[in-house]
Motif scaffolding. Structure first.
Motif, PDB file in Angstrom:
ATOM      1  N   UNK A 103       7.456  -4.473  10.479  1.00  0.00           N
ATOM      2  CA  UNK A 103       8.026  -3.116  10.402  1.00  0.00           C
ATOM      3  C   UNK A 103       9.315  -3.114   9.594  1.00  0.00           C
ATOM      4  N   UNK A 104      10.180  -4.108   9.815  1.00  0.00           N
ATOM      5  CA  UNK A 104      11.418  -4.209   9.036  1.00  0.00           C
ATOM      6  C   UNK A 104      11.104  -4.365   7.549  1.00  0.00           C
ATOM      7  N   UNK A 105      10.138  -5.217   7.272  1.00  0.00           N
ATOM      8  CA  UNK A 105       9.756  -5.467   5.885  1.00  0.00           C
ATOM      9  C   UNK A 105       9.223  -4.197   5.235  1.00  0.00           C
ATOM     10  N   UNK A 106       8.378  -3.464   5.970  1.00  0.00           N
ATOM     11  CA  UNK A 106       7.796  -2.233   5.427  1.00  0.00           C
ATOM     12  C   UNK A 106       8.870  -1.200   5.129  1.00  0.00           C
ATOM     13  N   UNK A 107       9.836  -1.040   6.044  1.00  0.00           N
ATOM     14  CA  UNK A 107      10.900  -0.063   5.827  1.00  0.00           C
ATOM     15  C   UNK A 107      11.805  -0.477   4.664  1.00  0.00           C
ATOM     16  N   UNK A 162      14.121   9.024   9.155  1.00  0.00           N
ATOM     17  CA  UNK A 162      15.162   8.632   8.209  1.00  0.00           C
ATOM     18  C   UNK A 162      15.142   9.516   6.966  1.00  0.00           C
ATOM     19  N   UNK A 163      14.111  10.345   6.834  1.00  0.00           N
ATOM     20  CA  UNK A 163      13.980  11.198   5.660  1.00  0.00           C
ATOM     21  C   UNK A 163      14.620  12.571   5.890  1.00  0.00           C
ATOM     22  N   UNK A 164      14.476  13.100   7.082  1.00  0.00           N
ATOM     23  CA  UNK A 164      14.995  14.431   7.396  1.00  0.00           C
ATOM     24  C   UNK A 164      16.193  14.295   8.335  1.00  0.00           C
ATOM     25  N   UNK A 165      17.361  14.688   7.837  1.00  0.00           N
ATOM     26  CA  UNK A 165      18.591  14.510   8.597  1.00  0.00           C
ATOM     27  C   UNK A 165      18.798  15.662   9.581  1.00  0.00           C
ATOM     28  N   UNK A 166      18.495  15.413  10.849  1.00  0.00           N
ATOM     29  CA  UNK A 166      18.757  16.363  11.936  1.00  0.00           C
ATOM     30  C   UNK A 166      19.354  15.571  13.096  1.00  0.00           C
ATOM     31  N   UNK A 215      11.270   1.058  -2.947  1.00  0.00           N
ATOM     32  CA  UNK A 215      10.316   1.807  -3.759  1.00  0.00           C
ATOM     33  C   UNK A 215      10.815   3.229  -4.002  1.00  0.00           C
ATOM     34  N   UNK A 216      11.317   3.874  -2.959  1.00  0.00           N
ATOM     35  CA  UNK A 216      11.773   5.264  -3.080  1.00  0.00           C
ATOM     36  C   UNK A 216      12.943   5.370  -4.036  1.00  0.00           C
ATOM     37  N   UNK A 217      13.892   4.437  -3.931  1.00  0.00           N
ATOM     38  CA  UNK A 217      15.054   4.477  -4.817  1.00  0.00           C
ATOM     39  C   UNK A 217      14.649   4.276  -6.283  1.00  0.00           C
ATOM     40  N   UNK A 273       0.829  -1.201   0.000  1.00  0.00           N
ATOM     41  CA  UNK A 273       0.000   0.000   0.000  1.00  0.00           C
ATOM     42  C   UNK A 273       0.862   1.248   0.000  1.00  0.00           C
ATOM     43  N   UNK A 274       0.493   2.194  -0.856  1.00  0.00           N
ATOM     44  CA  UNK A 274       1.175   3.493  -0.905  1.00  0.00           C
ATOM     45  C   UNK A 274       0.101   4.580  -0.822  1.00  0.00           C
ATOM     46  N   UNK A 275       0.546   5.834  -0.774  1.00  0.00           N
ATOM     47  CA  UNK A 275      -0.374   6.967  -0.776  1.00  0.00           C
ATOM     48  C   UNK A 275      -0.175   7.745  -2.077  1.00  0.00           C
ATOM     49  N   UNK A 276      -0.945   8.811  -2.261  1.00  0.00           N
ATOM     50  CA  UNK A 276      -0.777   9.619  -3.468  1.00  0.00           C
ATOM     51  C   UNK A 276       0.549  10.374  -3.468  1.00  0.00           C
ATOM     52  N   UNK A 277       1.255  10.352  -2.325  1.00  0.00           N
ATOM     53  CA  UNK A 277       2.586  10.972  -2.242  1.00  0.00           C
ATOM     54  C   UNK A 277       3.708   9.940  -2.384  1.00  0.00           C
ATOM     55  N   UNK A 278       3.340   8.661  -2.489  1.00  0.00           N
ATOM     56  CA  UNK A 278       4.347   7.612  -2.607  1.00  0.00           C
ATOM     57  C   UNK A 278       4.304   6.661  -1.433  1.00  0.00           C
ATOM     58  N   UNK A 279       5.392   5.920  -1.242  1.00  0.00           N
ATOM     59  CA  UNK A 279       5.440   4.944  -0.149  1.00  0.00           C
ATOM     60  C   UNK A 279       5.684   5.656   1.178  1.00  0.00           C
ATOM     61  N   UNK A 280       5.429   4.932   2.255  1.00  0.00           N
ATOM     62  CA  UNK A 280       5.542   5.498   3.596  1.00  0.00           C
ATOM     63  C   UNK A 280       6.669   4.793   4.353  1.00  0.00           C
TER      64      UNK A 280
END
Length: 283
Positions: free
Chosen positions: A252-256, A217-221, A262-264, A205-212
């Motif tokens: 959770x591991x599988x989803x990540x 892990x997306x924003x490096x701070x 998918x993102x790559x 399952x994804x959203x209209x913005x892509x995978x979740x």
């Protein structure tokens, strides 16, 4: 489009040919199906609601329009408002038009890229009105239940209430040994559904913005890095004595992992498709 028993569906075709699908009762382990991979996708839209199909695909020739108008009374669409379908007629010499809010569908039909398959429903066996009335017909479970009919469309098993659908059976047959990290062939934009559930696996399952994935892990701070390290510690912990925790962490591991795959694969993709801004289309 799925209005319910006796309703109407729309079937699409792309430039590479007509998509033809069949339904069978697949049993895992009965033999793999080998196909040549191709960059081709089938987009399936199922409307979970009532569709007044007689006000979507409407007889427009004078004789049959009068019959339609008499049966629909004040719900009948004006004859002059119907969008003509290339002057095509059926075996009863009926010509049809579309609801005036469907010019895009009219264009696809007139370009021979779309067809209507009418008067179909998930039936257990061929039957007649007389057999239904005298009780001798073998009917689908919950024939007048919207929830049951919606399930039957997804499973093609009107004789049973099950949670596996025909897209899921396709995936079981075509990807019987798919690694957990690989994106399934079934991708959903509408969350969980029966249609894409199989015996061996389910959909992604994804959203209209892509995978979740993990936001940290997306924003490096610095804070997100600390949270990510803590989360990875949890993911790498073995809870062998606690099946619930172990199963949750495995999912959770599988989803990540799938999210990263998918993102790559899609980060550099650009979609130039024009999407109609018609007010009659929902989000």
């Amino acid at each position: 489009m799925r209005p319910g028993p006796g309703g109407c569906r729309a079937a699409g075709r792309n430039r590479t040919g007509i998509y033809r699908t069949g339904v069978w009762r697949y049993r895992p382990g009965t033999g793999d199906i080998h196909i040549q991979p191709a960059r081709k996708a089938l987009v399936f839209i199922m409307l979970d609601g009532g569709n007044d199909s007689f006000n979507m695909l409407v007889p427009r020739d004078d004789r049959h329009y009068r019959e339609y108008r008499n049966s629909r009374s004040n719900l009948a669409l004006p004859q002059h408002s119907l969008l003509p379908l290339d002057n095509r007629s059926d075996q009863q010499s009926r010509e049809f038009g579309l609801h005036p809010a469907m010019p895009e569908v009219q264009t696809l039909f007139n370009q021979q890229k779309l067809a209507f398959v009418a008067n179909i429903a998930p039936m257990t066996e061929p039957t007649t009105k007389q057999a239904m009335q005298n009780g001798s017909a073998k009917l689908p479970l919950g024939l007048l239940s919207h929830a049951d009919q919606f399930r039957h469309w997804q499973t093609s098993r009107p004789d049973a209430r099950i949670n596996q659908g025909w897209f899921g059976y396709f995936a079981d047959a075509l990807q019987p040994r798919r690694p957990d990290t690989q994106i399934p062939m079934n991708i959903s934009l509408a969350g969980s559904n029966i249609m894409q559930n199989g015996v061996l696996g389910s959909h992604y399952s994804i959203t209209d913005k892509g995978s979740v994935g993990l936001i940290v892990n997306e924003e490096k701070t610095p804070l997100n890095q600390a949270l990510l390290e803590s989360f990875e510690t949890l993911l790498n912990t073995d809870y062998g004595q606690d099946p619930f925790k172990q199963t949750y962490l495995s999912q959770t591991r599988q989803a990540q992992s799938r999210h990263q795959t998918y993102r790559e694969a899609t980060d550099s993709a650009k979609v130039n498709t024009y999407f109609s801004d018609s007010p009659y289309l929902s989000n």
